[in-house]
Design a protein around this motif. Structure first.
Motif, short mmCIF file in Angstrom:
data_model
loop_
_atom_site.label_atom_id
_atom_site.label_comp_id
_atom_site.label_asym_id
_atom_site.label_seq_id
_atom_site.Cartn_x
_atom_site.Cartn_y
_atom_site.Cartn_z
N PRO A 14 0.82 -1.29 -0.16
CA PRO A 14 0.00 0.22 0.07
C PRO A 14 0.85 1.22 0.14
CG PRO A 14 0.04 -0.94 2.43
CD PRO A 14 0.90 -1.90 1.32
N ARG A 15 0.27 2.22 -0.58
CA ARG A 15 1.16 3.59 -0.58
C ARG A 15 0.03 4.66 -0.29
NH1 ARG A 15 4.87 6.10 -5.53
NH2 ARG A 15 5.82 7.81 -4.22
N GLU A 28 -14.10 13.29 8.04
CA GLU A 28 -14.44 11.86 7.46
C GLU A 28 -14.21 10.87 8.54
OE1 GLU A 28 -12.22 11.43 3.92
OE2 GLU A 28 -13.13 13.04 2.81
N LEU A 29 -13.03 11.00 9.31
CA LEU A 29 -12.66 9.92 10.28
C LEU A 29 -13.49 10.09 11.50
CD1 LEU A 29 -8.54 10.20 10.16
CD2 LEU A 29 -10.12 8.26 9.95
N LEU A 30 -13.95 11.35 11.75
CA LEU A 30 -15.02 11.13 13.01
C LEU A 30 -16.19 10.57 12.49
CD1 LEU A 30 -14.90 15.13 13.76
CD2 LEU A 30 -14.04 13.19 15.18
N GLU A 31 -16.45 10.63 11.62
CA GLU A 31 -17.78 9.68 10.82
C GLU A 31 -17.47 8.11 10.80
OE1 GLU A 31 -18.80 11.17 7.04
OE2 GLU A 31 -19.54 13.09 7.89
N THR A 32 -16.16 7.82 10.51
CA THR A 32 -15.68 6.49 10.75
C THR A 32 -15.91 6.04 12.06
OG1 THR A 32 -14.56 6.94 8.82
CG2 THR A 32 -13.89 4.95 9.99
N TRP A 33 -15.21 6.86 13.17
CA TRP A 33 -15.12 6.25 14.35
C TRP A 33 -16.39 6.24 14.87
CZ3 TRP A 33 -11.25 10.86 15.82
CH2 TRP A 33 -9.73 10.72 15.35
N ALA A 34 -17.46 7.10 14.48
CA ALA A 34 -18.95 7.03 14.98
C ALA A 34 -19.45 5.47 14.42
CB ALA A 34 -19.60 8.07 14.59
N GLU A 35 -19.16 5.38 13.23
CA GLU A 35 -19.81 4.13 12.72
C GLU A 35 -19.34 3.09 13.31
OE1 GLU A 35 -18.78 4.64 8.53
OE2 GLU A 35 -20.38 6.19 8.14
N GLU A 36 -17.92 2.86 13.62
CA GLU A 36 -17.44 1.98 14.14
C GLU A 36 -17.63 1.48 15.71
OE1 GLU A 36 -13.36 1.71 11.24
OE2 GLU A 36 -13.17 2.39 13.13
N ASN A 37 -18.00 2.73 16.40
CA ASN A 37 -18.27 2.91 17.72
C ASN A 37 -16.94 2.58 18.45
OD1 ASN A 37 -19.80 3.29 19.87
ND2 ASN A 37 -20.82 1.30 19.91
N ILE A 711 -2.98 7.57 8.33
CA ILE A 711 -1.72 6.84 8.03
C ILE A 711 -2.01 5.56 8.06
CG2 ILE A 711 0.59 6.89 8.14
CD1 ILE A 711 0.69 9.82 8.63
N TRP A 712 -2.07 5.30 9.38
CA TRP A 712 -2.44 3.93 9.76
C TRP A 712 -3.21 2.93 9.00
CZ3 TRP A 712 0.89 1.70 13.62
CH2 TRP A 712 0.56 0.21 13.85
N ARG A 713 -4.35 3.47 8.87
CA ARG A 713 -5.64 2.68 7.94
C ARG A 713 -4.89 2.47 6.75
NH1 ARG A 713 -10.91 2.71 10.37
NH2 ARG A 713 -10.93 3.63 12.30
N LEU A 715 -1.92 2.39 5.52
CA LEU A 715 -0.68 1.59 5.25
C LEU A 715 -0.82 0.11 5.73
CD1 LEU A 715 2.21 4.08 5.61
CD2 LEU A 715 0.93 3.44 3.72
N TYR A 716 -1.38 0.02 6.87
CA TYR A 716 -1.48 -1.12 7.81
C TYR A 716 -2.77 -1.91 8.19
CZ TYR A 716 3.37 1.05 8.37
OH TYR A 716 4.43 1.78 8.10
N GLY A 717 -3.86 -1.12 7.74
CA GLY A 717 -5.11 -1.63 7.88
C GLY A 717 -5.71 -1.43 9.39
N GLY A 718 -6.79 -1.43 9.64
CA GLY A 718 -7.43 -1.36 10.96
C GLY A 718 -7.07 -0.22 11.39
N THR A 719 -7.15 0.20 12.70
CA THR A 719 -6.98 1.38 13.30
C THR A 719 -6.02 1.75 14.20
OG1 THR A 719 -8.15 3.25 14.75
CG2 THR A 719 -8.84 1.18 15.00
N VAL A 720 -4.89 2.72 14.66
CA VAL A 720 -4.01 2.79 15.26
C VAL A 720 -4.61 2.85 16.60
CG1 VAL A 720 -3.96 5.37 15.37
CG2 VAL A 720 -1.85 3.95 15.89
N HIS A 721 -6.11 3.25 16.84
CA HIS A 721 -6.47 3.40 18.30
C HIS A 721 -6.79 2.10 18.79
CE1 HIS A 721 -6.12 7.79 17.47
NE2 HIS A 721 -6.87 7.63 16.44
N LYS A 722 -6.62 1.27 18.35
CA LYS A 722 -6.79 -0.22 18.89
C LYS A 722 -5.56 -0.83 19.23
CE LYS A 722 -11.37 -0.70 18.89
NZ LYS A 722 -12.46 -0.86 20.35
N GLU A 723 -4.43 -0.29 18.83
CA GLU A 723 -3.20 -0.60 19.02
C GLU A 723 -2.76 -0.12 20.56
OE1 GLU A 723 -1.03 -2.12 16.81
OE2 GLU A 723 -2.80 -2.22 15.41
#
Length: 811
Positions: A14-15, A28-37, A711-713, A715-723
């Motif tokens: 990925p790049r 956009e990320l605020l919406e994503t975080w809300a959707e993912e709870n 960046i994490w999403r 390049l590496y998938g998932g979310t850095v906030h679960k790391e």
């Protein structure tokens, strides 16, 4: 996401697709975080729980940048705890009770609460609060706060008020609440009692009036100085210091009060200061707190001359009906006309004022409810010592306040928009009757939930109309958010692991009252941790106020620079506990750092991820050792609930070490276009690049949650906030000793090329003599700088020094 073919011929990577980090991505990320709870609290988690007693912002006005920065840092605390392995309960609430909203509604609609229909007035208060609340919630979300906004609470909600009233009933039943008529701090503008903790002091210019009293036995005049001549009508004694030889002969004689011709004793007392005024002081009821104490000590009978509206009453005689300031001027005028005025001086005087109206307070007799606190002073000192304070110095500030408490806490208020005192009075015997706890009561408009007076059996009642001090509501916030009287299972798990983050300006109110109330109810400390922050000031170091015209609101700043830049500024500005000055230039600089980070990540995304090779190249091991050092700095800061060292350390590492030196050095080996490096050496570079980026992203995630997750999403998938926070990688830590000579060598060569008129990418003929310790980096150094020769020994005689320990000769 963009994917490129692996340059080693084995798969895709990925790049980062965008050339720059766009602020729109934050939304956009605020919406994503809300959707993912994403930040949902899991009550059944086996992780250790931490509850953050988030300060519920008062819904009487917008946040300025100082307030926004305060809440952004609290969010950093929550995020860092999650990444340290905690299950974090991070509630959000809005404080809606009390005087401030009433004042705002009175201003907006040109009404007075005491002259309005209470039901309609409360409706106007709720309407105003709803408007302000929307703005607070919007800015809190936009800042990236990871609170539970779906279940936010309001302190005027019937359920919250139910719990407040239940605690009142519990303390009443314990015998800790009583009603008494004492002199109180009274704000005529707000028409209510205020507690000592709500009294502020302002240096104001005032007149010190020198008045002639007659000594009855000597038929001579003495001069008494006072800033409150309008209280002559309440004068009960004249005092002098027992060490003041000028007045010892007056002990036990009688003074005649000017204008009123009343006789009062002349007494000695150490309160009188010989150097102030004439050295003679009139004791009146009441000019200040000292007068209250003197009346008690000397057994004097008080006369109250000021009514609740701040006007003189019948005891003032001809001055009845005048405002205090008007009466003061009129008394001085009459003293002068009667030849009883010696002189008037203008002085700076420490004047007690109301925390809300900023108007001078008065001291009058009022019947109020009091919560006992004097009986608990020693217990409070003990349990305060059981709490961990960040920074530690603020514990002393709290203990100093505890030591200063001299009266019980007046908890009733003669206002309307607040939690009602749950009492009905028997019309026959007059005694108070309290209901059982369990629901929200409004005694002023409801019938009691019982039929007969528990004392005399009468069936007729009158409901209490007063409300509780808003701190009675605010001080139960840690109980409420941890499930007290709402979720017994949660309360058992969470109530003894609570963090209180707040500003130092409310240590003596919110923090003190909470500790007192929780101890009285549960017999234990309210908090495990207390985090105290400084105040947000303008660029000149002054507090922001509308009246000064220096308020800066965060919305346009976030729109222009993004929430991450704003958050990074507040993290990197000062150490925890210090006041911080807002600077748009520094927010702009933080935005530039976001751009730098994105560019670094984009460069690293050009290379595939690789497993750790069997042998790391020395330069790669060096940067990983530096990353380990950064991990230590951040861990220490996060454990101290601070972000200053962490944020500045991350910026220095990314910009000055990683980007300026390591990335420049690693490019030839990472690309390996001419095949001069082995595939193992190349993969060492790939592994290290991504490992270092992941480390930076995880360390920075609590401070800058948007760009790190973006960046994490990709390049590496998932979310850095679960790391979790990164762990150190086993490498030779002593390699960090090479950082300074390595950076100095690079800078010396770059300066030399510039001096010779060569591009940085050009080959450098001749010989560079470098420190012996850097020989392990020889291959990377030669290709980084395109050196003809580099030697790690003493320079030849013809070589010139181009930097500390670095020499060059063109021969």
């Amino acid at each position: 996401m963009v994917v490129d073919k692996d340059m080693a011929g084995g798969g895709f990577r990925p790049r980062l697709k965008s050339k720059r980090w766009k602020i729109e991505r934050e939304v956009e990320l605020l919406e994503t975080w809300a959707e993912e709870n994403l930040y949902r609290f899991n009550e059944s988690s086996e992780k250790p729980i931490i509850v953050i007693d988030t300060p519920p912002p008062y819904a009487s006005g917008r946040w300025h940048v100082g307030g926004a920065a305060h809440y952004a840092q609290i969010d950093m605390v929550a995020r860092s705890f999650r990444m340290r392995g905690y299950e974090v309960l991070f509630p959000f609430g809005v404080d809606r009770n009390g005087l401030p909203v009433e004042v705002q509604v009175e201003k907006r609609y040109g009404i007075r609460a005491h002259e309005s229909d209470r039901i309609k007035f409360e409706e106007l208060c709720r309407k105003f609060l709803d408007e302000i609340e929307k703005g607070l919630l919007n800015i809190a979300r936009r800042l990236g706060l990871s609170c539970d906004f779906e279940n936010y609470y309001q302190t005027d909600n019937p359920d919250y008020r139910r719990v407040t009233q239940s605690t009142f009933i519990a303390l009443w039943n314990k015998g800790l609440i009583y009603e008494a008529e004492y002199p109180v701090n009274w704000c005529p503008s707000c028409r209510t009692t205020i507690a000592d903790a709500e009294v502020e002091y302002a240096e104001k210019e005032t007149k010190l009036v020198y008045m002639r009293f007659k000594v009855k036995e000597l038929d001579k005049d003495i001069v008494v100085a006072s800033t409150r001549p309008e209280l002559l009508c309440t004068c009960a004694a004249v005092i002098f210091n027992p060490e003041d030889e000028r007045y010892r002969h007056l002990e036990g004689l009688t003074a005649i009060v000017p204008l009123y011709n009343r006789e009062v004793p002349i007494l000695s007392h150490p309160y009188a200061r010989p150097e102030f005024g004439s050295g003679l002081v009139m004791v009146c009821s009441y000019g200040d707190k000292a007068d209250i104490r003197l009346f008690r000590e000397l057994g004097l009978k008080p006369v109250i001359a000021i009514d609740p509206d701040g006007r003189m009453n019948a005891n003032a005689g001809k001055y009845q009906g005048l405002k205090v300031e008007e009466a003061r001027a009129k008394v001085v005028e009459d003293l002068e006309s009667a030849g009883l005025l010696e002189k008037v001086e203008t002085i700076k005087h420490k004047t007690p004022i109301c925390w809300r109206s900023k108007d001078p307070i008065e001291f009058i007799y009022v019947k109020e409810f009091y919560l006992k606190q004097l009986d608990f002073i020693e217990d409070l000192r003990r349990i305060i010592d059981e709490m961990k304070f960040y920074p530690e110095r603020f514990k002393r500030l709290l203990l100093d306040w505890v030591d200063s408490v001299s009266i019980d806490w007046p908890i009733s208020r003669r206002r309307f928009y607040g939690t009602e005192i749950p009492i009905w009075y028997c019309k026959k015997c007059g005694k108070p009757n309290l209901p059982e706890p369990g629901r929200y009561y409004k005694p002023w408009m409801e019938k009691p939930p019982f039929e007969k007076c528990r004392y005399c059996g009468s069936t007729e009642f009158e409901g209490e109309w007063r409300t509780l001090d808003t701190w009675m509501d605010s001080s139960i916030s840690p109980l409420y958010v941890s499930g007290y009287m709402r979720d017994d299972e949660l309360f058992k798990k969470a109530s003894q692991s609570i963090l209180r983050p707040q500003g130092y300006e409310i240590i003596r109110t919110w923090l003190y009252y909470t500790i007192l109330r929780v101890y009285q109810l549960l017999g234990r400390p309210a908090f495990k941790y207390v985090r105290i922050s400084g105040m947000g000031l303008d660029e000149k170091g002054e507090a922001m106020h509308k009246s000064k015209g220096n308020v800066v609101y965060p919305e346009p700043i976030l729109e222009k620079y993004g929430a991450d830049a704003f958050r990074f500024w507040t993290a990197s500005e000062v150490k925890l506990g210090s006041d911080y000055r807002y600077s748009e230039e520094k927010v702009k600089a933080a935005r530039l750092f976001m751009t730098k980070l994105w560019n670094v990540a984009r460069f690293i995304s050009s290379f595939p991820q690789a497993e750790r090779p069997s042998k790391l190249e020395p330069l790669d091991e060096w940067i990983l050792a530096e990353a380990n050092k950064l991990i230590e700095v951040c861990e220490k800061d996060y454990e101290s609930l601070d972000f200053f060292e962490a944020s500045n350390g991350i910026k220095y590492f990314v910009w000055r070490i990683l980007a300026d030196h390591y990335l420049e050095a690693i490019k030839p080996r990472a690309y390996n276009k001419d095949g001069r490096f082995s595939s193992e050496a190349q993969r060492s570079a790939w592994y290290t690049l991504h490992q270092v980026l992941k480390t930076v992203l995880r360390l920075l995630a609590p401070i800058c949650p948007f760009i790190t997750d973006g960046i994490w999403r990709e390049l590496y998938g998932g979310t850095v906030h679960k790391e979790s926070l990164p762990e150190k990688i086993p490498v030779k830590e002593e390699l960090t000793n090479l950082t300074e000579p390595f950076m100095k060598l690079n800078s010396s060569i770059w300066r030399l090329k510039k001096k010779l008129g060569l591009p940085l990418s050009a080959s450098l003929p001749g010989v560079v003599f470098a420190p012996k310790c850097l020989e392990i980096f020889v291959d990377d150094l030669k290709h980084m700088h395109r050196l003809e020769r580099i030697e790690f020994r003493k320079p030849t005689k013809e070589a010139e020094e181009i930097g500390e320990g670095v020499y060059y000769t063109a021969q």
